[in-house]
Design a protein around this motif. Sequence first.
Motif, PDB file in Angstrom:
ATOM      1  N   GLY A 133     -29.410  15.449  16.015  1.00 54.17           N
ATOM      2  CA  GLY A 133     -30.225  16.121  15.639  1.00 54.17           C
ATOM      3  C   GLY A 133     -29.400  17.934  15.073  1.00 54.17           C
ATOM      4  N   LEU A 134     -28.156  17.589  14.844  1.00 52.25           N
ATOM      5  CA  LEU A 134     -27.135  18.708  13.789  1.00 52.25           C
ATOM      6  C   LEU A 134     -27.595  17.971  12.085  1.00 52.25           C
ATOM      7  N   SER A 135     -27.355  18.857  11.243  1.00 51.93           N
ATOM      8  CA  SER A 135     -27.013  18.443  10.058  1.00 51.93           C
ATOM      9  C   SER A 135     -25.493  18.680   9.335  1.00 51.93           C
ATOM     10  N   TRP A 136     -24.803  17.800   8.543  1.00 48.69           N
ATOM     11  CA  TRP A 136     -23.417  18.047   8.305  1.00 48.69           C
ATOM     12  C   TRP A 136     -22.875  18.951   8.281  1.00 48.69           C
ATOM     13  N   PRO A 137     -23.151  20.398   7.579  1.00 47.78           N
ATOM     14  CA  PRO A 137     -22.711  21.666   7.934  1.00 47.78           C
ATOM     15  C   PRO A 137     -22.444  21.943   8.828  1.00 47.78           C
ATOM     16  N   GLU A 138     -23.343  22.034   9.236  1.00 49.11           N
ATOM     17  CA  GLU A 138     -23.876  22.850  11.175  1.00 49.11           C
ATOM     18  C   GLU A 138     -22.659  21.750  12.014  1.00 49.11           C
ATOM     19  N   LYS A 139     -23.128  20.139  11.419  1.00 47.14           N
ATOM     20  CA  LYS A 139     -21.570  19.574  12.477  1.00 47.14           C
ATOM     21  C   LYS A 139     -20.083  20.279  12.057  1.00 47.14           C
ATOM     22  N   PHE A 140     -19.437  20.040  10.831  1.00 48.77           N
ATOM     23  CA  PHE A 140     -18.245  20.997  10.235  1.00 48.77           C
ATOM     24  C   PHE A 140     -18.236  22.490  10.926  1.00 48.77           C
ATOM     25  N   ALA A 141     -19.395  23.057  10.860  1.00 49.54           N
ATOM     26  CA  ALA A 141     -19.501  24.632  11.718  1.00 49.54           C
ATOM     27  C   ALA A 141     -18.563  25.009  12.442  1.00 49.54           C
ATOM     28  N   ALA A 142     -19.312  23.768  13.990  1.00 50.31           N
ATOM     29  CA  ALA A 142     -18.789  23.165  14.956  1.00 50.31           C
ATOM     30  C   ALA A 142     -17.430  22.860  15.149  1.00 50.31           C
ATOM     31  N   ILE A 143     -17.149  21.532  14.118  1.00 47.63           N
ATOM     32  CA  ILE A 143     -14.884  21.379  14.081  1.00 47.63           C
ATOM     33  C   ILE A 143     -14.575  22.520  13.317  1.00 47.63           C
ATOM     34  N   ARG A 144     -15.161  23.679  12.502  1.00 49.48           N
ATOM     35  CA  ARG A 144     -14.199  24.590  12.221  1.00 49.48           C
ATOM     36  C   ARG A 144     -14.517  25.853  12.900  1.00 49.48           C
ATOM     37  N   PHE A 145     -15.303  26.393  13.484  1.00 49.92           N
ATOM     38  CA  PHE A 145     -15.311  26.803  15.297  1.00 49.92           C
ATOM     39  C   PHE A 145     -13.974  26.569  16.323  1.00 49.92           C
ATOM     40  N   MET A 146     -14.056  25.124  16.751  1.00 49.31           N
ATOM     41  CA  MET A 146     -13.019  24.765  17.668  1.00 49.31           C
ATOM     42  C   MET A 146     -10.977  24.990  16.698  1.00 49.31           C
ATOM     43  N   GLN A 147     -11.840  24.798  15.767  1.00 51.28           N
ATOM     44  CA  GLN A 147     -10.051  24.543  14.844  1.00 51.28           C
ATOM     45  C   GLN A 147     -10.125  26.247  14.659  1.00 51.28           C
ATOM     46  N   GLY A 148     -10.781  27.071  14.212  1.00 49.54           N
ATOM     47  CA  GLY A 148     -10.298  28.297  14.367  1.00 49.54           C
ATOM     48  C   GLY A 148     -10.016  29.288  15.888  1.00 49.54           C
ATOM     49  N   LEU A 149     -10.122  28.655  17.165  1.00 51.38           N
ATOM     50  CA  LEU A 149      -9.900  29.148  17.850  1.00 51.38           C
ATOM     51  C   LEU A 149      -8.570  28.547  18.351  1.00 51.38           C
ATOM     52  N   LYS A 150      -7.900  26.761  18.126  1.00 53.05           N
ATOM     53  CA  LYS A 150      -7.199  26.101  17.935  1.00 53.05           C
ATOM     54  C   LYS A 150      -5.680  27.061  17.964  1.00 53.05           C
ATOM     55  N   ARG A 151      -6.033  27.258  16.258  1.00 51.89           N
ATOM     56  CA  ARG A 151      -4.868  28.201  15.398  1.00 51.89           C
ATOM     57  C   ARG A 151      -4.452  29.414  16.390  1.00 51.89           C
ATOM     58  N   ARG A 152      -5.176  30.374  16.543  1.00 50.26           N
ATOM     59  CA  ARG A 152      -5.624  31.440  17.431  1.00 50.26           C
ATOM     60  C   ARG A 152      -4.274  31.367  18.485  1.00 50.26           C
ATOM     61  N   ARG A 153      -4.451  29.866  19.291  1.00 51.34           N
ATOM     62  CA  ARG A 153      -4.110  29.824  20.531  1.00 51.34           C
ATOM     63  C   ARG A 153      -5.406  30.145  21.631  1.00 51.34           C
ATOM     64  N   PHE A 154      -6.167  30.511  21.254  1.00 48.45           N
ATOM     65  CA  PHE A 154      -6.965  30.864  22.120  1.00 48.45           C
ATOM     66  C   PHE A 154      -6.699  32.063  22.686  1.00 48.45           C
ATOM     67  N   ARG A 155      -6.680  33.142  21.161  1.00 44.18           N
ATOM     68  CA  ARG A 155      -5.873  34.568  21.486  1.00 44.18           C
ATOM     69  C   ARG A 155      -6.703  35.125  20.850  1.00 44.18           C
ATOM     70  N   LEU A 156      -7.371  36.082  21.068  1.00 46.47           N
ATOM     71  CA  LEU A 156      -8.079  37.176  20.224  1.00 46.47           C
ATOM     72  C   LEU A 156      -7.266  38.189  20.383  1.00 46.47           C
ATOM     73  N   SER A 157      -7.476  39.038  19.001  1.00 45.43           N
ATOM     74  CA  SER A 157      -6.549  40.276  18.698  1.00 45.43           C
ATOM     75  C   SER A 157      -6.955  41.249  19.192  1.00 45.43           C
ATOM     76  N   GLN A 158      -8.240  41.216  19.522  1.00 50.13           N
ATOM     77  CA  GLN A 158      -9.101  42.224  20.706  1.00 50.13           C
ATOM     78  C   GLN A 158     -10.272  41.767  20.585  1.00 50.13           C
ATOM     79  N   ASP A 159     -11.339  41.824  22.221  1.00 54.24           N
ATOM     80  CA  ASP A 159     -12.155  41.041  22.338  1.00 54.24           C
ATOM     81  C   ASP A 159     -12.783  41.524  22.170  1.00 54.24           C
ATOM     82  N   LEU A 160     -14.060  40.684  22.403  1.00 55.71           N
ATOM     83  CA  LEU A 160     -15.350  40.743  21.410  1.00 55.71           C
ATOM     84  C   LEU A 160     -16.621  40.875  22.283  1.00 55.71           C
ATOM     85  N   PRO A 161     -17.744  40.712  22.091  1.00 56.98           N
ATOM     86  CA  PRO A 161     -18.820  40.022  22.631  1.00 56.98           C
ATOM     87  C   PRO A 161     -19.514  38.669  21.693  1.00 56.98           C
TER      88      PRO A 161
END
Length: 430
Positions: free
Chosen positions: A113-141
Amino acid sequence: MTVAIVGAGYAGMAAAAELAAAGRQVTVFEASRTLGGRARAVDLEGLTVDNGAHIFVGAYSETLRLMELVGAAPSRLLRRQPLRLEYPGELLITAPRLPAPLHLAWALLGARGLSWPEKFAAIRFMQGLKRRRFRLSQDLPVADYFRDTRQPERLVRYLWEPLCVAALNTPTARASMQVFANVLRDSLAADRGASDFLLPQVDFSRLFPEPAAAFVAARGGAVRRETRIGAIGRDAAGFRLDANGSMSGPFDQLVVAVAPQHLDKLVAGLPQMAASVGQVAGFAYEPIVSAYLAYPENVRLPCAMVGVAGGAAQWLFDRGLLYGQPGLISAVISAHGRHETLDHDALAAAIHGEIARVVPGLPAPRWSRIITEKRATFACTPGIARPPTVTPLAGLCLAGDYVAGDYPATLEGAARSGVAAARALLQAAD
């Protein structure tokens, strides 16, 4: 050392179990006859159900440890299944039994039910948080973070938004991205078992609070039901409680484990608690609505838990598969939303229509009931100030899903706060 605990929800009973295991004499005071607080059993039409649906995940390490401690074996009371998010006809994400992080990568890449661009976007989302060590410099919505990381609308609708609202009980437009990142860190990004769904097979009172009460009693403590605490005082001898109009105490130490909206009245006579009361006074609250619809016993959902997108309900549960109550379907609606404009009959009718989309030939329900917890949780917004466990008043700790911590208002957050309060008191007494 004698310890009083006010409130027998998951936080209060977590503190009670931890203290009793350490040899403390514990007395728990609970205004209701039923234990569990905002996650408790209720009776409907001769059936025992819950006042709200909660989803456990394998990352709930403290809740699972405490269940083992008090003899409520998770393997017996919880149905464990690998991560499975299903929106019939729209999306299916299942995690295989592979080591982390392969289980998550496989689940996202193999999602139907997800396209390949959507699948890669989900992986990119998790990888981005992992690179940040799941800590944001500033909280936001959360919604702003989705926009900034260019998450596709369909991915947000069927994956990220449902997970966020289920965990934080706050709409993504107002929910804290830092807290959501904490949840993702300990579930999807942790070991394989952390992302498993653990679906309760008994009501929430029997799942932990009742076994914890038996555990406390077996170690010389007591749980005093239907005992409302009107006020808390302290003198040279210790803490004294107005229990149903009679004074109880003194107690050497105290855990206040009530819902945040009840804190100010309880501690009105303790000026040292003014800062905590002030923080709680700034809270906004979010509701949780649970609906129960009873059908003939042969009615079943395609699986134990089914997602609903764009409707009144968010999740449907087959209580026949989970609790041995065939034909009973429950629905949960988290946070504020359009459903609040509907009366009970109209809301039940809307949910019936959503069930009918996944159950062909669905007959009319035999009966339906709506349970609304108007202040189920605090609104978990960016940068919200939550009171700490340890208070300026020596010997008094706070416990509850609203107390400062990494987690939102979940059962795991409540359990962790109860354990933290207990350990703080034990350390102070050493």
